[in-house]
Design a protein around this motif. Structure first.
Motif, PDB file in Angstrom:
ATOM      1  N   TYR B  24      -1.474  13.100  53.643  1.00 43.85           N
ATOM      2  CA  TYR B  24      -1.225  12.091  52.817  1.00 43.85           C
ATOM      3  C   TYR B  24      -1.315  12.641  51.284  1.00 43.85           C
ATOM      4  CZ  TYR B  24      -1.446   7.521  55.498  1.00 43.85           C
ATOM      5  OH  TYR B  24      -1.183   6.707  56.232  1.00 43.85           O
ATOM      6  N   THR B  25      -2.000  13.243  50.972  1.00 40.80           N
ATOM      7  CA  THR B  25      -2.262  13.618  49.613  1.00 40.80           C
ATOM      8  C   THR B  25      -1.276  14.934  49.037  1.00 40.80           C
ATOM      9  OG1 THR B  25      -4.140  13.207  48.212  1.00 40.80           O
ATOM     10  CG2 THR B  25      -3.900  15.450  49.191  1.00 40.80           C
ATOM     11  N   TYR B  28       2.008  13.344  48.809  1.00 38.92           N
ATOM     12  CA  TYR B  28       2.033  12.370  47.704  1.00 38.92           C
ATOM     13  C   TYR B  28       2.505  13.505  46.576  1.00 38.92           C
ATOM     14  CZ  TYR B  28       1.537   9.149  43.935  1.00 38.92           C
ATOM     15  OH  TYR B  28       1.707   8.185  42.992  1.00 38.92           O
ATOM     16  N   ILE B  34       3.955   7.751  49.754  1.00 36.75           N
ATOM     17  CA  ILE B  34       2.989   7.683  50.587  1.00 36.75           C
ATOM     18  C   ILE B  34       3.469   7.368  52.150  1.00 36.75           C
ATOM     19  CG2 ILE B  34       1.187   5.825  51.491  1.00 36.75           C
ATOM     20  CD1 ILE B  34       0.589   6.656  48.643  1.00 36.75           C
ATOM     21  N   PHE B 226      -5.537   7.154  54.309  1.00 33.52           N
ATOM     22  CA  PHE B 226      -4.853   6.657  52.964  1.00 33.52           C
ATOM     23  C   PHE B 226      -6.084   6.153  51.995  1.00 33.52           C
ATOM     24  CE2 PHE B 226      -3.276   2.983  50.528  1.00 33.52           C
ATOM     25  CZ  PHE B 226      -2.436   3.642  49.770  1.00 33.52           C
ATOM     26  N   VAL B 227      -6.975   5.328  52.354  1.00 30.46           N
ATOM     27  CA  VAL B 227      -8.077   4.909  51.406  1.00 30.46           C
ATOM     28  C   VAL B 227      -8.854   5.975  51.079  1.00 30.46           C
ATOM     29  CG1 VAL B 227      -9.982   3.735  51.406  1.00 30.46           C
ATOM     30  CG2 VAL B 227      -8.183   2.459  52.481  1.00 30.46           C
ATOM     31  N   VAL B 230      -6.803   8.185  48.389  1.00 29.01           N
ATOM     32  CA  VAL B 230      -6.813   7.120  47.126  1.00 29.01           C
ATOM     33  C   VAL B 230      -8.421   7.336  46.515  1.00 29.01           C
ATOM     34  CG1 VAL B 230      -6.740   4.974  46.060  1.00 29.01           C
ATOM     35  CG2 VAL B 230      -5.096   5.599  47.864  1.00 29.01           C
ATOM     36  N   ILE B 234      -5.348  10.370  44.659  1.00 30.73           N
ATOM     37  CA  ILE B 234      -4.217  10.764  45.482  1.00 30.73           C
ATOM     38  C   ILE B 234      -3.382  11.886  44.705  1.00 30.73           C
ATOM     39  CG2 ILE B 234      -2.770   8.992  44.401  1.00 30.73           C
ATOM     40  CD1 ILE B 234      -2.467   9.229  48.215  1.00 30.73           C
ATOM     41  N   LEU B 271     -11.481   0.553  48.983  1.00 30.18           N
ATOM     42  CA  LEU B 271     -10.235   0.466  48.403  1.00 30.18           C
ATOM     43  C   LEU B 271      -9.916  -0.519  47.115  1.00 30.18           C
ATOM     44  CD1 LEU B 271      -7.193   1.656  48.379  1.00 30.18           C
ATOM     45  CD2 LEU B 271      -6.696   0.011  49.950  1.00 30.18           C
ATOM     46  N   LEU B 275      -9.681   0.591  43.155  1.00 29.70           N
ATOM     47  CA  LEU B 275      -8.111   0.328  42.519  1.00 29.70           C
ATOM     48  C   LEU B 275      -8.433  -0.561  41.319  1.00 29.70           C
ATOM     49  CD1 LEU B 275      -5.655  -0.413  45.416  1.00 29.70           C
ATOM     50  CD2 LEU B 275      -6.028   1.490  43.907  1.00 29.70           C
ATOM     51  N   PRO B 279      -8.546   3.864  39.355  1.00 28.81           N
ATOM     52  CA  PRO B 279      -7.555   3.905  40.073  1.00 28.81           C
ATOM     53  C   PRO B 279      -7.001   5.270  40.261  1.00 28.81           C
ATOM     54  CG  PRO B 279      -7.082   2.527  38.108  1.00 28.81           C
ATOM     55  CD  PRO B 279      -8.554   2.839  38.112  1.00 28.81           C
ATOM     56  N   GLY B 281      -9.169   7.508  41.100  1.00 30.46           N
ATOM     57  CA  GLY B 281      -9.704   8.222  41.985  1.00 30.46           C
ATOM     58  C   GLY B 281     -10.857   9.081  41.471  1.00 30.46           C
TER      59      GLY B 281
END
Lengths: 237, 291
Positions: B24-25, B28, B34, B226-227, B230, B234, B271, B275, B279, B281
């Motif tokens: 994912y990362t 991104y 994503i 994904f969490v 983040v 990310i 998550l 956020l 946000p 991370g």
């Protein structure tokens, strides 16, 4: 023989007609400068030459071959390197890694090693900071890095976009001295500058661009003497 | 030594999340997308491992390598077919496409083999070792060592090899990377290949450890990875590793405290909190956007 020949180049930025039929020529061994106000189309021209933008119309011949619309990597391979406006160094990577990336397309590890030493000899400041993240460098050091990085591709033609922007006068002098040295060693230079005085002082020939068109061209001396250029670009003295 | 036992369980689960989160990362970081189909690559990898072991009779490591290779190719195909033409489209268009690809793969697998779960074959005699009073299975040790080895290899690729340096350059400034002669399309494909190979490895490891797999198995681990991405920040590779481990340990601790029904909720509460309060991370820098 002309190294680079641009004829009737038309480039659009979305709906904006940024270059309107630009023609110019750069001969091997010359320093040619493009001067003009903000938004005149100077950077657009360089980006088109290096393959970042595709022309809508017109031709670009480099060493007798058409490169208009070619992919950026094949233009680098052909021997044109572009030092973009605002340096655009890879801030998340070290000075050394940045320089290394300049030689991305080269396979001759021996030659790369020699050129590394050459870059460090030209810019001793970069040697001192080679393990530092390039985002932590000053503006002048970043300009040195961007130029050193571009030289690693062994270009025959170097495109420089506003190398003096935002730099202290002393640093501008250093950078221009290096540009002269690079040219003396055989690299042809196309220099975009707002600092017209400085640019004309090292150039052989110059073009003045206004709103996407070349309006004046001639030798550097001719332009320095021209009343029109003096008034609009050299501070009117 | 109950807590040590739980910690080890948590780290095993977390390292699976971490392997998925890396994909994912990385994606991104390079194209700001994503890739919600990433959980499905994990699922497909798990099934390829399953077929290699139970049908073709391969051992664990050959099955792992086969699954990683197949997933690498699969990931590149997804990128070339679905995402490449959207490179200059709005980000929401690419995101919706990713969700569409995800649904297509899930239902494609159900169409081909049905929705029933499959039982992963035993590839290892599962012995337990007593370690300071905690029972550690040989499988847990294997999972950990394979995950750690893969992450070390990834770090090596990203920091020491030419392609890794090109990946970092493209993720920082794709246009400047082009000026170095870097073929940005190839680097994006390589990123998808590496990220998908890691998801494939996670799929095989997951199958061996949890023994039950099915075509929708990628959904929850995918969302949790994904969490994790983040949580770590990310786009930041070490962040995905740490985020995955933290999430795995938190979930295990929540279960161990007797709230096992709240296990999945824990991930989403994390998550929401991240956020709201941070946000960017754990490893992210708060960047101000220039206007």
């Amino acid at each position: 023989m002309s190294m680079l020949k641009v004829d009737n180049l038309n480039v659009y930025y979305g709906a904006i007609h940024a270059l309107k039929g630009v023609s110019l020529e750069v001969n091997e061994g010359e320093v040619v400068t493009l001067i003009g106000a903000n938004g005149a189309g100077k950077s657009t021209l360089l980006k088109t030459l290096s393959g970042l933008l595709k022309p809508k119309e017109g031709t670009i011949d480099y060493l007798g071959k058409s490169i208009a619309g070619s992919a950026a990597q094949s233009i680098v391979k052909a021997g044109i390197s572009h030092v973009p406006e605002g340096r655009r160094v890879f801030a998340n990577m070290t000075v050394e890694e940045n320089i290394e990336l300049g030689a991305f397309l080269r396979k001759d590890s021996q030659g790369i090693k020699q050129d590394f030493e050459k870059v460090y000899a030209t810019f001793p400041r970069l040697l001192e900071r080679r393990k530092q993240l390039s985002g932590t460098l000053s503006g002048g050091e970043q300009q040195m890095l961007a130029m050193g990085r571009a030289m690693m591709a062994k270009p025959r033609l170097l495109l420089l976009d506003e190398p003096s922007m935002g730099l202290a006068p002393l640093m501008v002098k250093t950078i221009f001295q290096v540009i002269k040295d690079i040219n003396k060693e055989g690299t042809t230079i196309l220099l975009v500058e707002q600092n017209a005085n400085m640019a004309l002082s090292i150039a052989d020939r110059a073009y003045v661009i206004e709103t996407g068109r070349v309006i004046i061209s001639g030798t550097a001396e001719e332009l320095q003497a021209s009343e029109e250029v003096k008034l609009a670009y050299l501070g009117g003295h | 030594m109950e807590w040590l036992q739980q910690l080890i369980n948590g780290i095993s689960l977390g390292s699976i999340y971490a392997l998925i989160a890396l994909g994912y990362t990385m994606v991104y970081g390079i194209i700001k997308l994503i890739n919600f189909a990433h959980g499905e690559v994990f699922m497909v990898g798990s099934f390829i491992g399953f077929i290699s072991i139970s049908v073709w009779g391969l051992g664990f490591f050959p099955a792992l390598l086969l699954s990683m290779t197949a997933c690498a190719i699969f990931g590149v195909l997804i990128e070339r077919i679905a995402y490449k033409r959207l490179r200059n489209a709005t980000r929401i268009a690419a995101l919706i496409t990713a969700i569409g690809v995800s649904l297509l793969i899930q239902n494609g697998v159900i169409y081909i083999r049905g929705a029933q779960p499959a039982a992963y074959p035993d590839v290892f005699a599962n012995t337990s070792y007593n370690f300071f009073g905690a029972q550690i299975s040989s499988q847990a040790i294997l999972i950990l060592s394979v995950s750690v080895a893969l992450m070390l290899i990834l770090q090596f690729i990203v920091h020491k090899t030419k392609i890794g340096k090109a990946m970092r350059a493209v993720s920082h400034d794709a246009e400047a990377a082009k000026l170095m002669g870097i073929n940005v399309d190839n680097i994006i494909s390589a990123t998808f290949a590496i990220g998908s190979a890691l998801a494939g490895a996670a799929g095989v490891i997951f199958g061996v450890y949890y023994t039950k797999i099915d075509p929708l198995m990628g959904v929850i681990p995918g969302v949790k990875a994904f969490v994790a991405a983040v949580l770590g920040g990310i786009g930041i590779i070490p962040g995905a590793m740490v985020g995955g481990l933290v999430l795995g340990v938190v979930e295990t601790v929540v279960s161990a405290l007797g709230f096992s029904l709240w296990r999945d909720a824990a991930a989403f509460i994390i998550l929401i909190l991240i956020l709201i309060f941070r946000p960017a991370g754990i490893f992210g820098k708060n960047t101000r956007e220039k206007v």
